[in-house]
Structure formats: structure tokens, C-alpha cells
Design a protein around this motif. Structure first.
Motif, short mmCIF file in Angstrom:
data_model
loop_
_atom_site.label_atom_id
_atom_site.label_comp_id
_atom_site.label_asym_id
_atom_site.label_seq_id
_atom_site.Cartn_x
_atom_site.Cartn_y
_atom_site.Cartn_z
N ILE A 50 35.37 21.05 -54.38
CA ILE A 50 34.12 20.30 -54.15
C ILE A 50 32.91 21.19 -54.42
O ILE A 50 31.93 20.79 -55.04
N GLU A 53 32.50 21.81 -58.19
CA GLU A 53 31.98 20.63 -58.88
C GLU A 53 30.51 20.38 -58.55
O GLU A 53 29.75 19.88 -59.38
N SER A 54 30.11 20.73 -57.33
CA SER A 54 28.72 20.48 -56.92
C SER A 54 27.77 21.60 -57.35
O SER A 54 26.58 21.53 -57.12
N GLU A 55 28.35 22.66 -57.96
CA GLU A 55 27.59 23.81 -58.44
C GLU A 55 26.74 24.42 -57.32
O GLU A 55 27.26 25.03 -56.41
N HIS A 57 24.95 22.95 -55.04
CA HIS A 57 24.69 22.08 -53.88
C HIS A 57 25.76 22.30 -52.79
O HIS A 57 26.60 21.46 -52.54
N TYR A 58 25.75 23.46 -52.20
CA TYR A 58 26.64 23.74 -51.09
C TYR A 58 25.91 24.64 -50.10
O TYR A 58 24.93 25.30 -50.45
N ASP A 62 29.65 25.33 -45.54
CA ASP A 62 30.81 25.01 -46.37
C ASP A 62 31.69 26.24 -46.59
O ASP A 62 32.92 26.17 -46.50
#
Length: 223
Positions: A50, A53-55, A57-58, A62
Motif C-alpha cells: 500500500i 503504491e501510494s508513493e 502518501h504515507y 504506517d
């Protein structure tokens, strides 16, 4: 001839018990690696995918979640590695060995486990200890497979001449008189007889099952 035959039978059962202890250990480790640790690492991998894939944006949270999952996996692998010691029943007493098993079950199966020891611990013939340990393993295995109990209690009482062991669960009992005796109970009874111990079982559908082993300690073995 009778004495020789009895000794051959005992040694055969002792060897069988040692092999079964190793096999039971490997089976437990394999199951926990697949069912428990495998699932934890799968969740960690999912979180990592995740994040990838979100590059950007974490959050730090997380990453901390993934770290906790990996740490949990490492802790449980360390716990399993302790019981992978093939000489556990040779280098320690049956009490230490079964204590390790109960700790593993408590942590990995989330079942309440308790070991109570009363009286002054007496030395026991090492070969007999291996068989006693195997009896306890068999009893615990039966509880996990059949009783669906949420607790396992083992009471060990030492006196000068006896070691009395109660294995108690609060799960599904059974009708002793009308139920066929499975291989697990038959093995326990056979092994108890080999070391001169009395084996008794009580079971109630609403209260669970109690297995009792009364092992006579022979002091002449240590003279």
C-alpha cells in the motif's frame, strides 16, 4: 526371560517416545509458521505494498505499524526456536520442558495455561522423565484437538515417594464408559503402565476432563 522381554518393551517405548517428541515439536513449529507467523508477515507485506503504491502518501504511523508486525514475527520466531532444541527432553527436567510448551501455547494459541508445583521436587529416573513428558504432550495435544477448552492447568504434587500429576481442561468432556478409547488415551495408559504409574481419567460434558498420573518414585534408582 520375562525380565528381558519387559526391558526390551520399555526401551522400545522409550525410543518411540523420543521420536514422537521430536515429531510433535516439528509439527507444532510447522503449523505456527504457516498459520500464525505467515499471516502476520502477509499483513506486513500488504501494508508495504500500500505504501509503495501510494508513493509519498504515507505517514510515520504506517511505518510504525509495519515495524510492530515485523517485531511480533521475530518474537514468535524466537519463541519457536527455543522449542526446536532437539535435546529438550534430555537436557532439562520434564517440568522445565512442559513449562516451555505451556508458555508457547499461551502466547501462540491465546489459551490460559497454568503450571502449579507443590512439594519438594524429587529426582526422577531420566528415562521415566522422557516418558512422563511424552504423556503430558499427548494429553495437551488431545485437549487442543478435541476439547476446545480455553484453559489448560497442570498440577504437579511431589511427596517423598510419589509424583502426582493432574492435567485439567474446562472444555468439552465425554462419556468415558460409552466412548471408544482413542489412540491418545491408549498411549497414555500404556506408557503409564510401563513406568509403574497409575492412570485415571474423569470427564464431564459440562465441566471438562481431568487426567491423573500417580508415579511412584523409586529411591533405589539413585543409590
Amino acid at each position: 526371560m520375562d525380565k528381558m522381554e519387559a526391558e526390551l518393551l520399555f526401551q522400545s517405548e522409550l525410543t518411540k517416545s523420543k521420536i514422537e517428541i521430536k515429531e510433535q515439536t516439528l509439527t507444532n513449529v510447522s503449523r505456527e509458521l504457516h498459520d500464525n507467523i505467515g499471516q502476520i508477515l502477509s499483513v506486513a507485506l500488504m501494508h508495504m505494498n500500500i505504501i509503495i503504491e501510494s508513493e509519498d502518501h504515507y505517514s510515520k504511523k504506517d511505518l510504525k505499524n509495519i515495524k510492530e508486525l515485523v517485531n511480533k514475527s521475530l518474537n514468535e520466531i524466537r519463541l519457536l526456536s527455543k522449542i526446536m532444541n532437539g535435546d529438550i527432553f534430555l537436557n532439562t527436567s520434564f517440568i522445565a520442558a512442559i513449562s516451555e510448551d505451556l508458555e508457547r501455547i499461551k502466547q501462540l494459541k491465546k489459551i490460559k495455561c497454568k503450571l502449579n508445583i507443590d512439594g519438594e521436587i524429587q529426582p526422577i529416573n531420566k528415562e521415566h522423565e522422557t516418558i512422563i513428558y511424552r504423556i503430558l504432550q499427548e494429553a495437551i495435544s488431545n485437549i487442543l484437538r478435541h476439547s476446545h477448552s480455553d484453559s489448560i492447568t497442570i498440577n504437579i504434587l511431589f511427596s517423598e515417594n510419589n509424583c502426582k500429576i493432574d492435567i485439567i481442561d474446562t472444555g468439552n468432556g465425554f462419556d468415558i464408559e460409552n466412548s471408544p478409547k482413542g489412540s491418545g488415551l491408549s498411549n497414555i495408559e500404556t506408557r503409564a503402565d510401563l513406568i509403574g504409574a497409575d492412570f485415571t481419567i474423569y470427564s464431564d460434558a459440562n465441566k471438562g476432563t481431568v487426567l491423573m498420573i500417580d508415579y511412584p518414585i523409586k529411591t533405589e534408582d539413585y543409590i
